[in-house]
Design an enzyme around this catalytic site. Structure first.
Site, short mmCIF file in Angstrom:
data_model
loop_
_atom_site.label_atom_id
_atom_site.label_comp_id
_atom_site.label_asym_id
_atom_site.label_seq_id
_atom_site.Cartn_x
_atom_site.Cartn_y
_atom_site.Cartn_z
N ALA A 102 -4.18 -32.48 -12.28
CA ALA A 102 -4.49 -31.06 -12.18
C ALA A 102 -3.25 -30.18 -12.31
O ALA A 102 -3.37 -29.00 -12.60
CB ALA A 102 -5.19 -30.77 -10.85
N LYS A 103 -2.08 -30.75 -12.04
CA LYS A 103 -0.79 -30.05 -12.16
C LYS A 103 -0.81 -28.70 -11.46
O LYS A 103 -0.35 -27.69 -11.98
CB LYS A 103 -0.39 -29.89 -13.63
CG LYS A 103 -0.19 -31.22 -14.36
CD LYS A 103 0.31 -31.00 -15.78
CE LYS A 103 0.51 -32.33 -16.49
NZ LYS A 103 -0.77 -33.03 -16.79
N ARG A 104 -1.29 -28.69 -10.24
CA ARG A 104 -1.36 -27.45 -9.47
C ARG A 104 0.01 -27.09 -8.92
O ARG A 104 0.81 -27.96 -8.57
CB ARG A 104 -2.36 -27.58 -8.33
CG ARG A 104 -3.78 -27.91 -8.75
CD ARG A 104 -4.33 -26.96 -9.79
NE ARG A 104 -5.77 -27.12 -9.95
CZ ARG A 104 -6.43 -26.91 -11.07
NH1 ARG A 104 -5.76 -26.54 -12.16
NH2 ARG A 104 -7.72 -27.06 -11.14
#
Length: 283
Positions: A102-104
């Site tokens: 998700a690379k939040r």
């Protein structure tokens, strides 16, 4: 509500066991439009469901890690996210560790909300680990790091990515002369200090980098995207990761997924990649 009851072992320990027993491989679940088309599926919710179900059924009982890319599900709205929830639950039930790609990255309460989404055991999207971006400052990740520690989950932090544009940030120099990537890696090493057999804070380091030029001894896993379609091979891993190669989790997506929708084809491709990684790492 989640069916989890007993506390989980720390993610690093669970990952080490999974890699040793199932093979050191992470397979991405990336249902982009061109891949759906190559499988003869429509680019709609029905195609998404069929694709995702097939990948999970083919691989979740045999590969160490499955890595769904959240964006390819989110593009279908709430129904796509529902497919993702089902995939996470079914993959974990079959024994695969699920790494949500998700690379939040955000600050304060917003980062806390992201952490609750993926790292709270009562969340329908609870995953064994999640990818995060540290470039609002490593300290901005604290809500995710703390939530992962409570739930027994892991966090993979972007360090040196395989995209060419990443270098303008990741190779930039901090005030003390270290590259920003090295600064982030040093933070990860501090988080993992004393963990056995492996820490639960991992780094994302592209397998296409050649010599990474940084100290990768973080006592944690090293997720290595770029195997297969992006040009790297398992044989490249020792040159990139050096003495830390035993902690590498190579990630392949299209190199396996292009063999679908045939279940035997997907399984055979994943097994071949895992065998090639074993040979590259252990001889």
């Amino acid at each position: 509500m989640t069916l989890e009851t007993a506390p989980l072992e720390p993610f690093g320990a669970r990952l080490r066991h999974a890699m040793d027993t199932r093979g050191p491989l992470c397979v991405g679940i990336d249902p982009h439009a061109s891949l759906l088309a190559s499988w003869g599926l429509s680019d709609d919710i029905e195609g998404l469901e069929r694709f995702t179900r097939t990948v999970v059924e083919a691989l979740a009982d045999r590969v160490a890690v499955l890595k769904p890319q959240s964006a390819f599900f989110e593009r279908f709205g709430s129904r796509g996210v529902a497919v993702l929830e089902t995939a996470v639950a079914e993959a974990r039930s079959a024994g695969a560790l699920v790494l949500m790609d998700a690379k939040r990255g955000d600050i304060g309460s917003t980062m806390g909300a992201y952490a609750a989404t993926y790292l709270d055991k009562d969340s329908p999207l609870f995953s064994d680990a999640v990818t995060v971006s540290p470039y609002l400052g490593f300290g901005s990740l604290r809500p995710a790091l703390d939530a992962a520690a409570v739930s027994g989950a892991g966090v993979f932090v972007l360090a040196l990515t395989s995209n060419p544009e990443g270098a303008e940030v990741q190779r930039a120099t901090a005030a003390d002369g270290r590259s920003l990537a090295q600064l982030m890696l040093d933070h990860m090493a501090a988080e993992n200090a004393g963990a056995e057999p492996l820490g639960s804070v991992g780094a994302v380091v592209g397998a296409t980098l050649g010599d990474a030029g940084v100290d990768l001894a973080i006592n944690g896993p090293l997720l290595a995207p770029g195997i297969g379609a992006q040009g790297a091979t398992p044989a490249d891993l020792p040159a990139v990761f050096g003495e830390s190669v035993g902690n590498v989790v190579p990630s392949v997506s299209r190199g396996v997924l292009r063999h679908g929708p045939d279940v035997a084809g997907l399984r055979g491709a994943a097994e071949r990649f895992a065998d090639e990684v074993r040979t590259a790492v252990h001889g």
